[in-house]
Design a protein around this motif. Structure first.
Motif, PDB file in Angstrom:
ATOM      1  N   SER A  81       0.854  -1.187   0.000  1.00  0.00           N
ATOM      2  CA  SER A  81       0.000   0.000   0.000  1.00  0.00           C
ATOM      3  C   SER A  81       0.891   1.239   0.000  1.00  0.00           C
ATOM      4  CB  SER A  81      -0.894   0.000   1.235  1.00  0.00           C
ATOM      5  OG  SER A  81      -0.102   0.321   2.371  1.00  0.00           O
ATOM      6  N   GLU A  82       0.266   2.388  -0.157  1.00  0.00           N
ATOM      7  CA  GLU A  82       1.010   3.654  -0.121  1.00  0.00           C
ATOM      8  C   GLU A  82       1.747   3.790   1.209  1.00  0.00           C
ATOM      9  OE1 GLU A  82      -1.142   7.107  -1.259  1.00  0.00           O
ATOM     10  OE2 GLU A  82      -2.071   6.132  -2.981  1.00  0.00           O
ATOM     11  N   GLU A  83       1.120   3.287   2.267  1.00  0.00           N
ATOM     12  CA  GLU A  83       1.724   3.355   3.602  1.00  0.00           C
ATOM     13  C   GLU A  83       3.076   2.648   3.650  1.00  0.00           C
ATOM     14  OE1 GLU A  83       0.098   4.496   6.910  1.00  0.00           O
ATOM     15  OE2 GLU A  83      -0.380   5.777   5.207  1.00  0.00           O
ATOM     16  N   HIS A  84       3.140   1.454   3.041  1.00  0.00           N
ATOM     17  CA  HIS A  84       4.418   0.732   3.006  1.00  0.00           C
ATOM     18  C   HIS A  84       5.459   1.541   2.245  1.00  0.00           C
ATOM     19  CE1 HIS A  84       1.518  -2.752   3.337  1.00  0.00           C
ATOM     20  NE2 HIS A  84       2.313  -2.975   4.361  1.00  0.00           N
ATOM     21  N   THR A 103       5.750   4.768   1.693  1.00  0.00           N
ATOM     22  CA  THR A 103       6.281   5.959   2.363  1.00  0.00           C
ATOM     23  C   THR A 103       6.971   5.582   3.676  1.00  0.00           C
ATOM     24  OG1 THR A 103       4.091   6.383   3.270  1.00  0.00           O
ATOM     25  CG2 THR A 103       4.678   7.575   1.279  1.00  0.00           C
ATOM     26  N   ALA A 104       6.403   4.608   4.411  1.00  0.00           N
ATOM     27  CA  ALA A 104       7.017   4.236   5.695  1.00  0.00           C
ATOM     28  C   ALA A 104       8.402   3.625   5.490  1.00  0.00           C
ATOM     29  CB  ALA A 104       6.114   3.268   6.449  1.00  0.00           C
TER      30      ALA A 104
END
Ligand code: TMP
Ligand code: ASP
Length: 254
Positions: free
Chosen positions: A133-136, A138-139
């Motif tokens: 996901s986008e979260e992965h 950026t994180a």
């Protein structure tokens, strides 16, 4: 003849050191793989066709203002591209249900999607390109939030443009995969479209017959793989008049 330094060998392409700093040469192989290398084969002439098809599509995209790594085609199997830092994320854009989406949700292939869907996969052969996901992204620092916004908006523009281009030649753009890279100009960093756009990384269905004109013919043992790639090139108007006979075999590497 001087042997060039090989920088990287992928499943379908080899990257060589370019003639000037900041450039590399992409060499298109006839090798075909699927299911992360579990299925292997050769599609005669594929490299020549993908080189041409990708050149054509990258130039069209540059014309509408999409920045790409493409500089120029050098010969039948090679193109000169800007050296970029590849973002390790595969961006898949889907317009119609097919492939892994059909499998994941047990939906029939061919179901139109109410709107285009963008998916991300982490580029890792060892991990089998897991969906992320986008979260992965950026994180884990694979791309910053502004970079990701740019990637997403470029991907949707590319989808709009290519869907229309293919429809004009009787082909439905079902889904496709893009890769992006970072390019430095002095101190300025730009995100540019990289890799290739070809029937290796698109699903292309004939509008009238729904016949597959892409790598699914190889993945699913449907036969006539080379002919399908040739037909895509022919409809794009980039096959020599007299047909593939005009295309000499592989260029020898210098
Ligand atoms: P999928 O349905 O298998 O997830 O594939 C979606 C699109 O992405 C399809 O057009 C093929 C392309 N693709 C690649 O280019 N490389 C890959 O490794 C995978 C899995 C798909
Ligand atoms: N490109 C991937 C592989 O080589 C998967 C695919 O295109 O089906 O295995």
């Amino acid at each position: 003849m001087a042997k060039r330094r090989k920088l990287y060998e992928g499943k379908a392409k080899v990257i060589f050191e370019g003639p000037e700093p900041g450039t590399v040469v992409q060499y298109f192989k006839d090798d075909a793989t699927a299911f992360n290398n579990k299925k292997k084969g050769t599609i005669t002439g594929k490299g020549v066709l993908n080189n041409r098809i990708s050149e054509y599509l990258m130039l069209c995209l540059q014309d509408i203002g999409i920045p790409t790594h493409f500089v120029r085609r050098l010969n039948m199997r090679e193109q000169l591209v800007r050296e970029v830092e590849i973002i390790p994320v595969e961006v898949v854009i889907r317009n119609i249900v097919a492939g892994s989406l059909a499998k994941r949700f047990d939906m029939p292939e061919g179901t139109p999607l109410p709107r285009s869907i963008v998916e991300y996969y982490y580029k890792s052969d060892e991990l089998d390109d897991p969906m992320i996901s986008e979260e992965h992204i950026t994180a884990f620092g694979w791309a910053t939030p502004p970079e990701l916004d740019e990637i997403m908006s470029m991907s949707l523009r590319i989808n709009d443009y290519l869907s229309g281009l293919f429809l004009g030649i009787g082909i439905r753009l079902v889904d496709f995969k893009l890769e992006f890279g970072r390019l430095w100009d002095e101190d300025q960093m730009h995100i540019v479209l990289a890799d290739e756009i070809s029937p290796d990384n698109c699903r292309l269905w004939d509008v009238k017959t729904s016949e597959k004109m892409d790598k699914d013919r190889f993945r699913r043992d449907l036969g006539d793989v080379e002919e399908a790639y040739q037909e895509v090139a022919r409809r794009l108007g980039i096959l020599p008049e007299s047909g593939p006979g005009d295309m000499p075999g592989p260029d020898t590497l210098q």
